[in-house]
Write a protein that holds these residues in place. Structure first.
Motif, short mmCIF file in Angstrom:
data_model
loop_
_atom_site.label_atom_id
_atom_site.label_comp_id
_atom_site.label_asym_id
_atom_site.label_seq_id
_atom_site.Cartn_x
_atom_site.Cartn_y
_atom_site.Cartn_z
N PRO A 52 0.84 -1.21 0.00
CA PRO A 52 0.00 0.00 0.00
C PRO A 52 0.87 1.26 0.00
CG PRO A 52 -0.70 -1.55 1.71
CD PRO A 52 0.61 -2.04 1.19
N MET A 103 0.41 5.70 0.02
CA MET A 103 -0.45 6.88 0.03
C MET A 103 0.29 8.05 -0.62
SD MET A 103 -2.22 9.02 3.15
CE MET A 103 -0.75 9.97 3.52
N ARG A 113 0.08 12.17 -1.20
CA ARG A 113 -0.56 13.40 -0.75
C ARG A 113 -0.29 14.48 -1.80
NH1 ARG A 113 -2.88 14.42 3.86
NH2 ARG A 113 -1.96 12.60 4.88
N HIS A 123 -4.91 6.74 -2.28
CA HIS A 123 -4.45 5.49 -1.67
C HIS A 123 -4.33 4.44 -2.77
CE1 HIS A 123 -5.05 6.83 2.52
NE2 HIS A 123 -6.10 7.48 2.05
N PRO A 136 -4.79 0.00 -1.29
CA PRO A 136 -5.04 0.31 0.12
C PRO A 136 -5.25 -0.93 0.97
CG PRO A 136 -7.02 0.67 -1.16
CD PRO A 136 -5.92 0.36 -2.15
N VAL A 147 -8.30 0.89 5.54
CA VAL A 147 -8.40 2.17 4.83
C VAL A 147 -9.53 2.11 3.80
CG1 VAL A 147 -7.20 3.76 3.27
CG2 VAL A 147 -5.97 2.71 5.18
#
Length: 746
Positions: free
Chosen positions: A180, A182, A184, A403, A406, A410
């Protein structure tokens, strides 16, 4: 160390391939590989360091260092000689490693007895995977052939890492496309979605890094390069009507495609045992590493040209990428570095969301994403390197978060959020035919923004009372030439037909800044947002403006027509645009064609200067639309494309609200219709505050109309105005907290 022959390198690569094909887990393969390389190169030590995370390298296998240090020795990116190789993407070759700047002594490895050090990056087209190191007790510099040969081996290891050859039970071993991640970024368009990755330009996966027959691989490379050169020549021959700058770019393309040095280096890589595809990728990776460190902006710009040429060549060699017949997955989420409006429109409403590494909040892609009403996240750095087609992905356009692959916790929380939003939209649907009227009967007109004919069904479904802004530039941005007048007239006619009598405010061509037409010469401006754009372009290109105004008049065919001019900074610009429109109306009438029964002409107020324009300007305007996005950035001198400052200033700052009130009062005094158009109009706290101040028309994306109407019908705008005024009197810099507290009790 004896010089290595081409046959030695080919034999080593073949033995590596055989090791990788043998059964066993990832750790077994790594251990056998380090032993094989050390034996083949006649060194006491061979070690492989792989990235545990983007900032940490881990010793994952070694021949010669202490076995107990495997998976225990770690270093930060840039730390020690190994960390420097990883950070710079270039080899380090020294006969006296401890004397090198930045050397880090790692006592757990037992490497203090080894003087010489040669480390090369394990990388793949901008993706840093690790470092391959050989060391010897003898103090000596490794020969150029040794460095080159080890780089070839590292290239094969990079491809094998990409294919997951080292995924196994060992801690810290794996390839980057299974965990996984993430990202931003920034919000380009609000909304949330769940889907599967669809790469706009898929990664080419090299499944055969080792070539058995150098002559055959050279022939394959030569044939592919000849096709590539022919493609570039065709691009140039088809650019007869293109401006000089574009032609110069294509000529640079041709120069690179015909580079003898590029071809020679790839041929040498093949001679050492790489396949044609691996040779292309090796040169691409090394060119990228060199140019990314270059201080010369021109050289850095050439990086994208080299990348594009290399990717085209790889697709020719592998048959992967575009036009391979692959089908979109269910619920596709488009992932790309960047994308043009025409390409994005080609995907249409089949997309659930879009994620870009680049882009901007005002870019073509953002405009189209808003028109398609799909979530968009921009500035998601390196996602095209990390994502693979079909990967599960969650896109949160509200927060600018993505994500990838994920975890279940999540994904479940995200699905709950989507379900809650869907449930709320069902409740808002019941309000569709009800007015946006507060508890005391004060009515607010909620209208929608649009830019495509496909937007118009939302006019009925959302409950919008009309279109407060129809962006006409999309029809220009999605073509390779200037659209014809008749084409535009037919399009505008279909828009008015679809509106079924509800008013539509057409904004004339708003280009420039970050919206550059593909057939218009780009302007090299230091600050394009404050440069040659919108009405300034229209007045300097009267033929284009005249053609668009004629198309709008003909589309109306006698019906009411509303036209507004964008980015008016002084009254003379509005008067010039207004006079041009009236001339075209009179010309059409003289030709016996129907003219609008009611023609309303307005301006977009996007610069603070218009707040201080003379009364005659407000009296001449039939309506004024506050362009909140641009007005806010100029009011606070905060570029809305700059992530470091664009969120620094609050729309509900009392100084900004005081300026808005000044405009409201002036429009009331001259009986000029006033609306607020922009992202803030569709945000609950801001929308209610604007309404309380006296703005009676808000223009927003269709999905926001239900939530805003719901709040207005529960609110008392007169009471909220008192709360806003009280917060001001108390000296608060922003009224946001006061308004939020009020809404929480509704």
């Amino acid at each position: 160390m004896a010089e290595r022959s081409d046959s030695d390198s080919r034999n080593l690569l073949r033995r590596l391939r055989d090791v990788l094909a043998e059964p066993g887990n990832g750790q077994d393969r790594l251990d056998r590989i380090t032993s094989l390389i050390a034996s083949s190169m006649g060194t006491e030590v061979c070690s492989i360091y792989l990235f545990r995370d983007p900032e940490t390298l881990e010793l994952c296998a070694t021949e010669g260092l202490r076995p107990e240090s495997v998976h225990q020795t770690r270093m930060r990116l840039g730390e020690g000689l190994v960390g420097r190789v990883a950070r710079l993407g270039n080899p380090i070759n020294t006969h006296d490693a401890p004397a090198e700047p930045g050397f880090r002594y790692m006592p757990e490895t037992g490497e203090e007895i080894y003087s010489s050090f040669l480390g090369v990056p394990i990388q793949r087209v901008g993706e840093k995977l690790g470092v391959l190191v050989v060391q010897s007790k003898e103090a000596r510099d490794y020969k150029e052939d040794d460095v080159y040969g080890l780089e070839v081996v590292a290239m094969v290891l990079a491809e094998m890492t990409e294919l997951g050859a080292f995924v196994g039970d060992g801690e810290g071993i794996g390839h980057s496309h299974r965990f996984p991640v993430m990202f931003r970024g920034s919000s380009g368009q609000e909304g949330a979605c769940e889907g599967r990755v669809w790469l706009h330009e898929p990664r080419v996966v090299v499944t055969n890094p080792v070539g058995d027959d150098p002559d055959h691989e050279r022939d394959r490379l030569q044939s592919a390069v000849e096709v590539l050169q022919a493609q570039v020549n065709d691009m140039i021959s088809g650019s007869v009507d293109m401006d000089m700058d574009h032609r110069q770019v294509l000529e640079t393309y041709r120069m690179l495609a015909n580079s003898r040095g590029w071809m020679r280096r790839m041929t040498e890589d093949i001679a050492l045992g790489l396949s044609a595809e691996a040779a292309v990728e090796k040169e691409q990776s090394q060119n990228r590493a060199r140019l990314e460190q270059a201080g010369d902006p021109y050289l850095r710009e050439r990086l994208s040209d080299l990348d594009d040429l290399s990717n085209r060549l790889l697709r020719l060699l592998t048959g992967q990428g575009a036009n391979t017949g692959a089908e979109l997955p269910d619920n596709p989420v488009l992932v790309a570095k960047n994308i043009g409006p025409a390409e994005l429109l080609d995907y249409g409403r089949s997309l659930k969301g879009v994620v870009l590494e680049e882009g901007s909040v005002g870019s073509h892609a953002a405009v189209v994403a808003r028109a398609l009403a799909i979530p968009l996240v921009i500035h998601a750095k390196r996602i095209t390197t990390e994502a693979l087609n079909g990967d599960p992905i969650l896109v949160d356009g509200d927060q600018g978060v993505v994500h990838l692959r994920p975890e279940d916790t999540v994904a479940n929380a995200f699905r709950d959020k989507i379900a809650m939003q869907a449930e709320a939209q069902k409740r808002y649907a019941d309000l569709r035919d009800l007015p946006a009227e507060d508890r005391n009967g004060t009515r607010i007109s909620l209208v929608m923004n649009a830019g495509l004919l496909a937007d118009l069904p939302s006019l009925q479904n959302s409950g919008a009372e009309g279109v407060g802004l129809f962006r006409t530039e999309l029809q220009f941005l999605t073509r390779s030439r200037v659209p014809r007048r008749d084409e535009l007239a037919q399009l505008y006619k279909r828009v008015m037909d679809a509106a079924q009598g509800k008013p539509v405010k057409f904004r004339t061509l708003d280009i420039g800044s970050d919206k550059v037409l593909p057939y218009m010469k780009p302007q090299d401006e230091p600050n394009p947002a404050m440069g040659w754009r919108a009405i300034r372009v229209g007045l300097d290109k009267p033929g284009v403006l005249r053609m668009q105004l004629q198309a709008l008049i003909r589309a109306a065919n006698g019906r009411p027509l509303e036209v507004m001019f964008p980015f008016i900074a002084c009254p003379s610009e509005f008067h010039a645009g207004r006079d041009a429109l009236l001339r075209q109306r009179d010309r059409e009438a003289a030709l016996g064609r129907p003219v609008p029964e009611c023609l309303k002409i307005g301006a977009m107020l996007e610069t603070p200067s218009l707040g201080f324009a003379p009364d005659s300007f407000y009296q001449t305007c039939d309506f004024i639309s506050i362009g909140g996005n641009d007005l806010k950035q100029f009011f606070f001198a905060a570029d809305r494309e700059n992530e470091r400052v664009r969120r620094r200033y609050d729309t509900l700052d009392v100084s900004f609200l005081t300026f808005l009130e000044r405009i409201i009062v002036r429009c009331q005094a001259t009986n000029t219709v006033l609306s607020f158009c922009g992202e803030d109009a569709g945000r609950p706290v801001e929308a209610l505050t604007f309404a309380a101040l006296g703005l009676r028309t808000l223009s927003m994306r269709p999905a926001s109309i239900g939530p805003i109407k719901h709040l207005i019908r529960r609110a008392d705008l007169a009471e909220l105005r008192q709360i806003v005024q009280r917060a001001r009197n108390e000296g608060q810099q922003s009224v946001r907290n006061a308004v939020t507290t009020y809404l929480a009790h509704l």
